[in-house]
Design an enzyme around this catalytic site. Sequence first.
Site, PDB file in Angstrom:
ATOM      1  N   VAL A  51       0.874  -1.176   0.000  1.00 52.37           N
ATOM      2  CA  VAL A  51       0.000   0.000   0.000  1.00 52.37           C
ATOM      3  C   VAL A  51       0.908   1.222   0.000  1.00 52.37           C
ATOM      4  O   VAL A  51       1.865   1.295   0.779  1.00 52.37           O
ATOM      5  CB  VAL A  51      -0.935   0.048   1.221  1.00 52.37           C
ATOM      6  CG1 VAL A  51      -1.695   1.370   1.263  1.00 52.37           C
ATOM      7  CG2 VAL A  51      -1.916  -1.110   1.201  1.00 52.37           C
ATOM      8  N   TYR A  97      -2.148 -10.462   9.143  1.00 55.57           N
ATOM      9  CA  TYR A  97      -2.676 -11.614   8.403  1.00 55.57           C
ATOM     10  C   TYR A  97      -3.537 -12.556   9.231  1.00 55.57           C
ATOM     11  O   TYR A  97      -4.441 -13.207   8.690  1.00 55.57           O
ATOM     12  CB  TYR A  97      -1.516 -12.386   7.773  1.00 55.57           C
ATOM     13  CG  TYR A  97      -0.821 -11.612   6.689  1.00 55.57           C
ATOM     14  CD1 TYR A  97      -1.430 -11.416   5.454  1.00 55.57           C
ATOM     15  CD2 TYR A  97       0.426 -11.035   6.905  1.00 55.57           C
ATOM     16  CE1 TYR A  97      -0.813 -10.675   4.463  1.00 55.57           C
ATOM     17  CE2 TYR A  97       1.051 -10.284   5.913  1.00 55.57           C
ATOM     18  CZ  TYR A  97       0.432 -10.118   4.700  1.00 55.57           C
ATOM     19  OH  TYR A  97       1.034  -9.379   3.722  1.00 55.57           O
TER      20      TYR A  97
END
Length: 236
Positions: A169, A210
């Site tokens: 990102v 995650y």
Amino acid sequence: MAPTNLPTSSLISQRSITTANLFSISHKTFIAFADSLPTKSQLKPKAMILRGIIPTTPLPSLRLKLKPTRNVTASSSQTTVSKFSISDQELESRGFILRRTIPDLDITHLNSVFVAVGFPRRDPDKIRVALENTSSLLWIEYEKTRRPVAFARATGDDVFNAIVWDVVVDPSYQGMGLGKAVMERLIDELLEKGICNIALYSEPRVLGFYRPLGFVADPGGIRGMVYSRKSKNKKL
């Protein structure tokens, strides 16, 4: 970007690690390019597998734990239920466009995003070849600039196995949920194909990004390994 809602990266500089870029560089150590093998100064990665996805080699310790997040968007005319934390409509209302094809992707700028989060600068032609050989990819374009601000891809056999790479990102857009948005959709696409074994490599400091997505580290004691010329030369 300076995320405040992440415990630690989508897409950490080798010189300094900050919460502003941690979830953006989850795959800095293990990227799908041969010139980016880890060095001694880099953190040891952890192998992760999506919990509940039973690979062809049985992993008895894994059980189905996936519970898609449902985001309800209400309007005067209808109510839309999304299985993602941020719906497509909400992303569009904020000026972010979901894309899954290569032709409109500004590879030069994507390369700049890679560098901004700690990846080495790559040959644009090699990046294009890598993307052309990628079975699943998803990126987010910011409408005002027409440039990619979030990206993730997965390679594999499109039947049993897939490995997620290059989750990034743009630092200027971190903390907006874009990393989670691309990962949720990429995982969903892989599951829709019936892929039973989804894995990735992650630096220890970003495991917290995650785990909520359904990944577990070293399931059943299984450890990830990567080929290293340095190790081979030492034995010689």
